[in-house]
Design a protein around this motif. Structure first.
Motif, short mmCIF file in Angstrom:
data_model
loop_
_atom_site.label_atom_id
_atom_site.label_comp_id
_atom_site.label_asym_id
_atom_site.label_seq_id
_atom_site.Cartn_x
_atom_site.Cartn_y
_atom_site.Cartn_z
N UNK A 146 -20.06 -3.07 -0.89
CA UNK A 146 -20.30 -2.35 0.29
C UNK A 146 -19.21 -1.54 0.80
N UNK A 147 -17.94 -2.67 0.61
CA UNK A 147 -16.69 -1.65 0.69
C UNK A 147 -16.56 -0.92 -0.71
N UNK A 148 -16.99 -0.39 -1.77
CA UNK A 148 -16.66 0.27 -2.28
C UNK A 148 -17.36 1.58 -2.95
N UNK A 149 -18.80 1.39 -1.41
CA UNK A 149 -20.03 2.50 -1.35
C UNK A 149 -18.73 3.38 -0.52
N UNK A 150 -18.61 2.88 1.22
CA UNK A 150 -17.99 2.97 2.33
C UNK A 150 -16.70 3.82 1.69
N UNK A 151 -15.82 2.89 0.80
CA UNK A 151 -14.59 2.77 1.37
C UNK A 151 -13.96 3.68 0.43
N UNK A 152 -15.30 3.72 -1.62
CA UNK A 152 -13.87 3.97 -2.65
C UNK A 152 -14.98 5.04 -2.85
N UNK A 153 -14.92 4.86 -4.64
CA UNK A 153 -15.41 6.48 -5.49
C UNK A 153 -16.47 4.78 -6.05
N UNK A 173 -4.54 1.59 4.98
CA UNK A 173 -2.89 2.08 4.67
C UNK A 173 -3.30 2.79 3.83
N UNK A 174 -3.53 3.09 3.06
CA UNK A 174 -4.18 3.82 1.81
C UNK A 174 -4.87 5.75 2.43
N UNK A 175 -5.72 5.21 3.03
CA UNK A 175 -6.39 6.59 3.90
C UNK A 175 -4.90 6.50 4.50
N UNK A 176 -4.39 6.59 5.35
CA UNK A 176 -3.21 6.94 6.51
C UNK A 176 -2.41 7.85 5.10
N UNK A 177 -1.77 7.40 4.13
CA UNK A 177 -0.55 7.66 3.56
C UNK A 177 -1.52 8.61 2.41
N UNK A 178 -2.66 9.10 2.37
CA UNK A 178 -3.12 10.12 2.16
C UNK A 178 -4.01 10.16 0.58
N UNK A 179 -4.03 8.70 0.26
CA UNK A 179 -4.92 8.45 -0.91
C UNK A 179 -5.89 8.79 -0.89
N UNK A 180 -6.80 9.73 -1.86
CA UNK A 180 -8.16 10.12 -1.18
C UNK A 180 -9.40 9.02 -1.98
N UNK A 183 0.99 -1.52 0.35
CA UNK A 183 -0.09 0.21 -0.13
C UNK A 183 0.90 1.01 -0.48
N UNK A 184 1.89 1.30 0.28
CA UNK A 184 3.09 2.18 0.97
C UNK A 184 3.49 2.45 -0.58
N UNK A 185 3.62 1.52 -1.05
CA UNK A 185 4.06 1.72 -2.58
C UNK A 185 3.06 2.39 -3.55
N UNK A 186 2.00 1.47 -3.28
CA UNK A 186 1.33 1.68 -4.45
C UNK A 186 1.04 4.05 -3.89
N UNK A 187 0.75 4.10 -2.95
CA UNK A 187 0.24 5.50 -2.67
C UNK A 187 1.36 6.43 -3.38
N UNK A 188 2.69 5.94 -3.04
CA UNK A 188 3.94 6.64 -3.40
C UNK A 188 3.63 7.39 -5.12
N UNK A 189 2.95 5.89 -5.73
CA UNK A 189 3.24 6.13 -6.99
C UNK A 189 1.75 7.42 -7.71
N UNK A 190 0.68 6.93 -6.82
CA UNK A 190 -0.45 7.91 -6.99
C UNK A 190 0.20 9.05 -6.57
#
Length: 289
Positions: free
Chosen positions: A148-155, A126-133, A80-87
């Protein structure tokens, strides 16, 4: 959840493995094809084959408005940290144009596959903590819990290999706000025998060997007989759009009518996965105009 993503990607996009190829000899063609898709009016390109930000970067650089998303990036392959940095890097270079599509992949494809739902929740934390909206990430969701997770935690959700009936079910779970962008495979072939033969070849390797997909089909009323020998005519016709332009357009419209905000169209039946079906993409753009 913001609706900006819906506005940015429009009604139709292109799903492609070839556009995320790492063959350097094809780099110029991939860039040219992305620019062409933008000119043709497609709002987004979705990169298959466990894609990542590095695959999206050259396509974003070659275009000015096209949204590029991963469909999907496996949570087992990238931390997740790698994904966040790339994002963050792509966001700085191309603000608002990269979408992080993530998912749990399949047990047969990921040796680390354990408690996938819990792992996905942890990844989102982890994405939340790293700042990925949350409104710049989407989930490859099939079942109700992940929707349901897509509804609550993603676009929203980017379901793969689904029927219009699944789309209607997903829309009910998501509600009106979140993005629902199913993938749909297209075969530009009018002969039923040839079209279904192509479809069965695609389904047999590897999709009908992956329980996430087969369980979903069974939940939609298909039987074990429908899943045998590359798929019954009933199954093939439910998850592929094939035929002439009028028939294909009508099939795409059934997903929109069922509640899809955006349909990611994957042209299948080419010689290999890295070949870009650019003439077929032009035909799709024409029939969607």
């Amino acid at each position: 959840m913001s609706t900006l993503l819906k506005d940015d990607i429009g009604r139709y996009g292109i799903w492609s493995i070839g556009l995320r190829s790492e063959d350097p000899a094809l780099a110029d063609e991939r860039a040219e094809a992305a620019a062409e898709l933008e000119e043709l009016g497609f709002g987004a390109v979705w990169l298959g084959g466990n894609s990542a930000a590095r695959h999206a970067a050259p396509l974003l650089a070659a275009t000015s408005t096209l949204t590029v998303g991963t469909s999907i990036q496996s949570i087992w392959q990238y931390e997740a940290t790698e994904s966040a940095a790339s994002f963050a890097g792509l966001e700085a270079a191309h603000p608002g144009r990269f979408v992080l599509g993530i998912g749990v992949s399949h047990a047969k494809l990921a040796a680390q596959y354990r408690r996938p739902y819990s792992a996905l929740v942890g990844y989102l934390d982890a994405l939340d903590e790293a700042g990925v909206p949350a409104d710049r990430r989407v989930l490859a969701a099939l079942g109700p819990k992940t929707l349901e997770l897509s509804r609550e935690r993603a676009a929203g959700a980017i379901p793969y290999l689904v029927t219009p009936e699944h789309t209607a079910r997903a829309r009910e779970t998501l509600g009106d706000g979140p993005l629902l962008a199913p993938e749909l495979k297209v075969i530009l072939e009018t002969d039923p025998g040839r079209a279904r033969a192509v479809a069965r070849e695609v389904l047999a390797s590897p999709y009908l060997s992956l329980p996430n997909y087969t369980k979903n089909f069974l939940s939609l009323g298909f039987t074990e007989d429908d899943l045998a020998d590359g798929g019954s005519d009933r199954l093939v016709d439910a998850v592929f759009a094939w035929g002439d332009e009028k028939r294909i357009r009508a099939r795409i419209d059934t997903y929109v009518d069922a509640g899809a905000d955006h349909v990611a169209l994957q042209v299948v039946g080419g010689p290999d996965r890295d070949t870009l079906p650019r003439e077929s993409w032009k035909r799709l753009a024409s029939l969607l105009a």
